[in-house]
Design an enzyme around this catalytic site. Structure first.
Site, PDB file in Angstrom:
ATOM      1  N   ASP A  11      56.617  49.037  15.459  1.00  0.00           N
ATOM      2  CA  ASP A  11      55.770  49.137  16.586  1.00  0.00           C
ATOM      3  C   ASP A  11      55.749  47.697  16.929  1.00  0.00           C
ATOM      4  O   ASP A  11      55.445  46.670  16.240  1.00  0.00           O
ATOM      5  CB  ASP A  11      54.358  49.390  15.975  1.00  0.00           C
ATOM      6  CG  ASP A  11      54.116  51.029  15.830  1.00  0.00           C
ATOM      7  OD1 ASP A  11      54.762  51.859  16.299  1.00  0.00           O
ATOM      8  OD2 ASP A  11      53.404  51.331  14.433  1.00  0.00           O
ATOM      9  N   ASP A 130      52.741  64.218  19.206  1.00  0.00           N
ATOM     10  CA  ASP A 130      51.921  64.086  18.200  1.00  0.00           C
ATOM     11  C   ASP A 130      51.177  65.061  17.748  1.00  0.00           C
ATOM     12  O   ASP A 130      50.536  65.695  18.804  1.00  0.00           O
ATOM     13  CB  ASP A 130      51.095  62.816  18.289  1.00  0.00           C
ATOM     14  CG  ASP A 130      51.663  61.487  18.736  1.00  0.00           C
ATOM     15  OD1 ASP A 130      52.779  61.237  17.852  1.00  0.00           O
ATOM     16  OD2 ASP A 130      51.257  60.556  19.453  1.00  0.00           O
TER      17      ASP A 130
END
Length: 252
Positions: A11, A130
């Site tokens: 990330d 997701d």
């Protein structure tokens, strides 16, 4: 026999790798180029970078990061986060990424998948989903905006549509398992893997090498992604691969 892939995920916020627990409590984890080189040496098959800087300034930094990483890496890497148009895809791919990952933008405008696949080829387009189980529909629901917003989409149907529109790969994250380190969501991964004709990358829940074995054998995943267990050195790509090889899994 298809080789199974192990993929660390980084990330990136404002040009640095950060790690957090469920999107909060972010801490600096280092330089993306150095970490990329480290994972490459460790034997990672691919890398995924998720740009979590919302700012325009952060976006420019991300292009610089991609260029630097591309100069150092021999393995394929995917970049996701904030890619909202064909121009965004062009910028990231020209900077040296091998694939782009579309999540919220694809839900908002499914045609973006088609545009990207037509222009660059399906092999460049990853659709990230997701997923969270929802008892009211007896299945998994698609979430967007980093897992903050529920949609009306059911995961299996959306995965099939994404593939129909040209996605070459599905990056499937279980929000229920993410960060728990109790293993991947086998039911979710298997259900989606059996429903689509393209590779599925399982994400969310890796805690040890055995979890990778389970998601490949029982979950039918083609690849498995993990972040914190690799960043925190709880295990390494090398160790996971050795464990899988001993148990007859076909890996690079």
């Amino acid at each position: 026999m298809i080789t199974k892939r192990i993929i660390p995920c980084l990330d990136v916020k404002d040009g640095r790798v950060v790690k957090g627990v469920q999107f909060v409590q972010l801490r600096d984890a280092g330089d993306p180029v150095e970490l990329a080189k480290f994972y490459d040496k460790q034997g990672a098959d691919e890398l995924v970078f998720l740009d979590i800087s919302a700012s325009h300034e952060g976006r420019k930094t991300m292009v610089e990061v991609v260029e630097k990483v591309a100069a150092q890496l021999a393995i394929p890497f995917t970049v996701g986060g904030g890619i909202n148009s064909l121009d965004d895809m062009k910028t990231i791919l020209r900077a040296g990424a091998d694939k782009v990952s579309l999540n919220t933008a694809a839900v908002r405008n499914p045609n973006l998948i088609t545009e990207g696949a037509d222009f660059f080829g399906s092999q460049c387009i990853v659709v990230a989903i997701d997923a969270k189980y929802d008892e009211t529909i007896g299945s998994w629901r698609v979430y967007t905006h980093g897992g903050r917003n529920a949609t009306d989409l059911e995961v299996v149907e959306w995965a099939k549509e994404a593939v129909r529109r040209g996605a070459g790969e599905i990056l499937l994250t279980s929000m229920d398992c993410d960060g728990e380190k109790n293993g991947f969501d086998i039911a979710l991964t298997r259900t989606v893997s059996e429903a689509v004709s393209v590779p599925v990358i399982a994400s969310g829940g890796a805690g040890n090498a055995k979890h990778f074995l389970e998601v490949f054998e029982k979950g039918k995943a083609d690849a498995a992604l993990a972040a914190s267990i690799f960043h925190y050195k709880e295990t390494s790509v090398k160790e996971v691969k050795a464990y899988l090889k001993e148990r007859g899994v076909n890996i690079r």
